[in-house]
Design an enzyme around this catalytic site. Structure first.
Site, short mmCIF file in Angstrom:
data_model
loop_
_atom_site.label_atom_id
_atom_site.label_comp_id
_atom_site.label_asym_id
_atom_site.label_seq_id
_atom_site.Cartn_x
_atom_site.Cartn_y
_atom_site.Cartn_z
CG HIS A 283 -2.00 -1.01 1.18
ND1 HIS A 283 -3.07 -0.96 2.04
CD2 HIS A 283 -2.20 -2.07 0.38
CE1 HIS A 283 -3.89 -1.96 1.77
NE2 HIS A 283 -3.38 -2.66 0.76
CD GLU B 162 -1.85 4.07 3.36
OE1 GLU B 162 -3.02 4.22 3.76
OE2 GLU B 162 -1.55 3.32 2.41
CB CYS C 248 -6.58 -0.53 5.34
SG CYS C 248 -4.88 -1.13 5.16
CB CYS D 118 -1.90 1.43 6.25
SG CYS D 118 -1.55 0.66 4.65
#
Length: 171
Positions: free
Chosen positions: A63, A65, A93, A96
């Site tokens: 992801h 992040e 999410c 993360c």
């Protein structure tokens, strides 16, 4: 100060940093990834950049992040990102959010809320869990319209492509 001495440029603002994250989100979209971008900032300077890449990297943890924090940690030579701010175009999410807390990010600024998987208030609020030992300051809604539009346009385009494929198969 003499005319020949260098003057410092105007310091970057939250808006500037979110704009940098949006540019990374657009790059992700061009690569066929869900358009999410993130930057890590320390002392007014971007030290980490990331965009979504789970599809191209065959990596469920890729992801934006996570990738931005990995970049920043490598540059700092430390997995702790104390004193850093993470700017991301979409609410993080649970995965993360956990990584943000483990990295000791001081401040999180996100654009669009994620009402399906957001773990900073939309579905669940892991950042508000008092039993956790680190607490990141969270600010939401920065450039929310621009961040949301990037996602909306991406998914509308994807639906059009899927519809076109179905139409071709039906011929």
């Amino acid at each position: 100060m003499s005319a020949q001495q260098h003057t410092s440029p105007h310091p970057m603002t939250d808006h500037d940093f979110m704009q940098a994250a949006l540019e990374l989100a657009h790059a992700a979209a061009l690569a066929g990834e869900v358009p999410v971008g993130a930057v890590v900032v320390k002392d007014g300077e971007i030290i980490g950049r990331g965009s979504n890449a789970p599809i191209t990297g065959n990596d469920p943890s890729a992801h934006a992040e996570i990738r931005a924090m990995r970049d920043a940690a490598a540059r700092l030579g430390n997995y702790r990102l104390v004193g850093c701010t993470l700017y991301v175009t979409l609410e993080p999410c649970a995965m993360c959010t956990g990584a943000i807390q483990h990295a000791r990010i001081a401040r999180l600024v996100f654009g669009a809320h994620d009402y399906k998987t957001g773990a900073c208030g939309s579905v669940i609020d892991l950042m508000a869990e008092s039993r956790l030992n680190h607490h990141t300051t969270v600010e939401s809604g920065l450039m929310a319209a621009e961040c949301s539009a990037t996602l909306t346009e991406f998914f509308a385009g994807r639906r059009q492509q899927q519809k076109a494929v179905k139409c071709q198969c039906g011929d």
